[in-house]
Scaffold this motif. Sequence first.
Motif, PDB file in Angstrom:
ATOM      1  N   PHE A 153      19.835  78.403  48.675  1.00 62.30           N
ATOM      2  CA  PHE A 153      19.242  77.332  47.879  1.00 62.30           C
ATOM      3  C   PHE A 153      17.808  77.094  48.341  1.00 62.30           C
ATOM      4  CE2 PHE A 153      19.050  72.670  46.841  1.00 62.30           C
ATOM      5  CZ  PHE A 153      18.956  72.868  45.479  1.00 62.30           C
ATOM      6  N   ILE A 154      16.906  76.964  47.403  1.00 64.54           N
ATOM      7  CA  ILE A 154      15.472  76.950  47.685  1.00 64.54           C
ATOM      8  C   ILE A 154      15.041  75.822  48.620  1.00 64.54           C
ATOM      9  CG2 ILE A 154      14.839  75.603  45.653  1.00 64.54           C
ATOM     10  CD1 ILE A 154      12.399  77.580  45.403  1.00 64.54           C
ATOM     11  N   LEU A 155      15.679  74.669  48.533  1.00 56.28           N
ATOM     12  CA  LEU A 155      15.259  73.555  49.376  1.00 56.28           C
ATOM     13  C   LEU A 155      15.606  73.764  50.847  1.00 56.28           C
ATOM     14  CD1 LEU A 155      16.015  70.438  47.143  1.00 56.28           C
ATOM     15  CD2 LEU A 155      13.923  71.787  47.328  1.00 56.28           C
ATOM     16  N   LEU A 156      16.408  74.769  51.143  1.00 56.93           N
ATOM     17  CA  LEU A 156      16.759  75.072  52.523  1.00 56.93           C
ATOM     18  C   LEU A 156      15.825  76.098  53.148  1.00 56.93           C
ATOM     19  CD1 LEU A 156      20.630  75.276  52.122  1.00 56.93           C
ATOM     20  CD2 LEU A 156      19.247  73.316  52.848  1.00 56.93           C
ATOM     21  N   LEU A 157      14.872  76.599  52.378  1.00 54.30           N
ATOM     22  CA  LEU A 157      13.960  77.631  52.861  1.00 54.30           C
ATOM     23  C   LEU A 157      12.687  77.024  53.428  1.00 54.30           C
ATOM     24  CD1 LEU A 157      14.210  80.153  49.896  1.00 54.30           C
ATOM     25  CD2 LEU A 157      15.377  80.287  52.098  1.00 54.30           C
ATOM     26  N   ASP A 158      12.109  77.719  54.383  1.00 57.10           N
ATOM     27  CA  ASP A 158      10.795  77.370  54.921  1.00 57.10           C
ATOM     28  C   ASP A 158       9.796  78.410  54.431  1.00 57.10           C
ATOM     29  OD1 ASP A 158      11.704  75.156  56.454  1.00 57.10           O
ATOM     30  OD2 ASP A 158      12.437  76.520  58.004  1.00 57.10           O
ATOM     31  N   GLU A 176      10.369  82.583  46.966  1.00 57.89           N
ATOM     32  CA  GLU A 176      11.431  82.199  46.042  1.00 57.89           C
ATOM     33  C   GLU A 176      10.861  81.358  44.895  1.00 57.89           C
ATOM     34  OE1 GLU A 176      15.613  82.442  45.122  1.00 57.89           O
ATOM     35  OE2 GLU A 176      14.285  83.570  46.439  1.00 57.89           O
ATOM     36  N   LEU A 177       9.910  80.480  45.204  1.00 55.47           N
ATOM     37  CA  LEU A 177       9.288  79.656  44.168  1.00 55.47           C
ATOM     38  C   LEU A 177       8.514  80.521  43.179  1.00 55.47           C
ATOM     39  CD1 LEU A 177       8.764  76.836  43.027  1.00 55.47           C
ATOM     40  CD2 LEU A 177       6.766  76.685  44.535  1.00 55.47           C
ATOM     41  N   ARG A 178       7.838  81.560  43.669  1.00 55.33           N
ATOM     42  CA  ARG A 178       7.124  82.468  42.757  1.00 55.33           C
ATOM     43  C   ARG A 178       8.088  83.118  41.778  1.00 55.33           C
ATOM     44  NH1 ARG A 178       3.459  83.147  46.816  1.00 55.33           N
ATOM     45  NH2 ARG A 178       4.640  84.666  47.986  1.00 55.33           N
ATOM     46  N   ASP A 219       5.776  70.836  40.815  1.00 51.70           N
ATOM     47  CA  ASP A 219       5.392  69.757  41.727  1.00 51.70           C
ATOM     48  C   ASP A 219       6.532  68.767  41.956  1.00 51.70           C
ATOM     49  OD1 ASP A 219       2.866  70.839  41.871  1.00 51.70           O
ATOM     50  OD2 ASP A 219       1.942  69.362  40.528  1.00 51.70           O
ATOM     51  N   HIS A 220       7.522  68.790  41.087  1.00 52.56           N
ATOM     52  CA  HIS A 220       8.659  67.861  41.163  1.00 52.56           C
ATOM     53  C   HIS A 220       9.800  68.530  41.944  1.00 52.56           C
ATOM     54  CE1 HIS A 220       7.080  65.050  38.052  1.00 52.56           C
ATOM     55  NE2 HIS A 220       6.509  66.158  37.582  1.00 52.56           N
ATOM     56  N   THR A 221      10.079  68.031  43.122  1.00 53.34           N
ATOM     57  CA  THR A 221      11.120  68.624  43.965  1.00 53.34           C
ATOM     58  C   THR A 221      12.473  68.657  43.259  1.00 53.34           C
ATOM     59  OG1 THR A 221       9.954  67.819  45.909  1.00 53.34           O
ATOM     60  CG2 THR A 221      12.230  68.499  46.229  1.00 53.34           C
ATOM     61  N   VAL A 222      12.816  67.590  42.549  1.00 54.82           N
ATOM     62  CA  VAL A 222      14.098  67.542  41.844  1.00 54.82           C
ATOM     63  C   VAL A 222      14.159  68.639  40.788  1.00 54.82           C
ATOM     64  CG1 VAL A 222      15.529  66.144  40.299  1.00 54.82           C
ATOM     65  CG2 VAL A 222      14.447  65.101  42.271  1.00 54.82           C
ATOM     66  N   ALA A 223      13.064  68.849  40.078  1.00 55.03           N
ATOM     67  CA  ALA A 223      13.035  69.896  39.055  1.00 55.03           C
ATOM     68  C   ALA A 223      13.170  71.276  39.690  1.00 55.03           C
ATOM     69  CB  ALA A 223      11.745  69.806  38.243  1.00 55.03           C
ATOM     70  N   VAL A 224      12.478  71.499  40.788  1.00 54.08           N
ATOM     71  CA  VAL A 224      12.583  72.790  41.484  1.00 54.08           C
ATOM     72  C   VAL A 224      14.025  73.027  41.914  1.00 54.08           C
ATOM     73  CG1 VAL A 224      11.904  74.052  43.567  1.00 54.08           C
ATOM     74  CG2 VAL A 224      10.169  72.855  42.221  1.00 54.08           C
ATOM     75  N   ALA A 225      14.659  72.008  42.477  1.00 55.16           N
ATOM     76  CA  ALA A 225      16.043  72.158  42.940  1.00 55.16           C
ATOM     77  C   ALA A 225      16.987  72.477  41.787  1.00 55.16           C
ATOM     78  CB  ALA A 225      16.486  70.884  43.658  1.00 55.16           C
ATOM     79  N   ARG A 226      16.902  71.715  40.710  1.00 56.90           N
ATOM     80  CA  ARG A 226      17.807  71.940  39.574  1.00 56.90           C
ATOM     81  C   ARG A 226      17.548  73.288  38.897  1.00 56.90           C
ATOM     82  NH1 ARG A 226      21.109  67.973  37.930  1.00 56.90           N
ATOM     83  NH2 ARG A 226      20.727  65.874  38.694  1.00 56.90           N
TER      84      ARG A 226
END
Length: 195
Positions: free
Chosen positions: A74-79, A86-88, A118-125
């Motif tokens: 899951f992307i929010l667990l990555l550094d 992953e975001l790219r 820019d929205h963390t919630v949007a990136v996560a979903r």
Amino acid sequence: MSGEPGDEVPGLDVPVGMFEDIEDLKAAVARLTAQVTALTGGGAGQQGEALADGAADDEAAGGDPEDEEGDPPFILLLDSPEYDDELRGLIEWVEGVLVPGYLAEPSADARWCHLWADHTVAVARLHAVWLAWQELTDPASCGYTGPSVWHRDHLDPALRELRSPSGPFTACTKGEYQIAHRLPGLVPSAWNTEA
């Protein structure tokens, strides 16, 4: 005794494909056993024995233990730099597949922010939806109903949450004469006790 009529072996017509199916099932069981062993920390015996047994199971299953580590979490667990990579990939998918194929013109009831990353919630979903899409659009692993399941269980609920009037894009607008982009404020956390 073998000459008696009751001792004859009945003739069985077994389709050849059944043997291949059985071998596929054996390989799948071996893979799952290796995964369970790896996730539960091995099993009985010394550490070297567990590693050797796990490697043997992976080889028998046609897998490589290092391949499992290559699956994106899951992307929010990555550094960084893994997060950035992953975001790219997520941005390419959202802008190349999701936006042109699924997002109609935004409205007050169905908002969309062109700066969604820019929205963390949007990136996560969206990352969760993308991971599900990668798995459920492969007929080899999910059959032909995978895309339907993806729409029903992943895409539709995520878009409802993201585009709802109370979603993360509430304050964001992009119209012919107006562009507004506002990130939600940070919610105070009980974990931070700065005074």
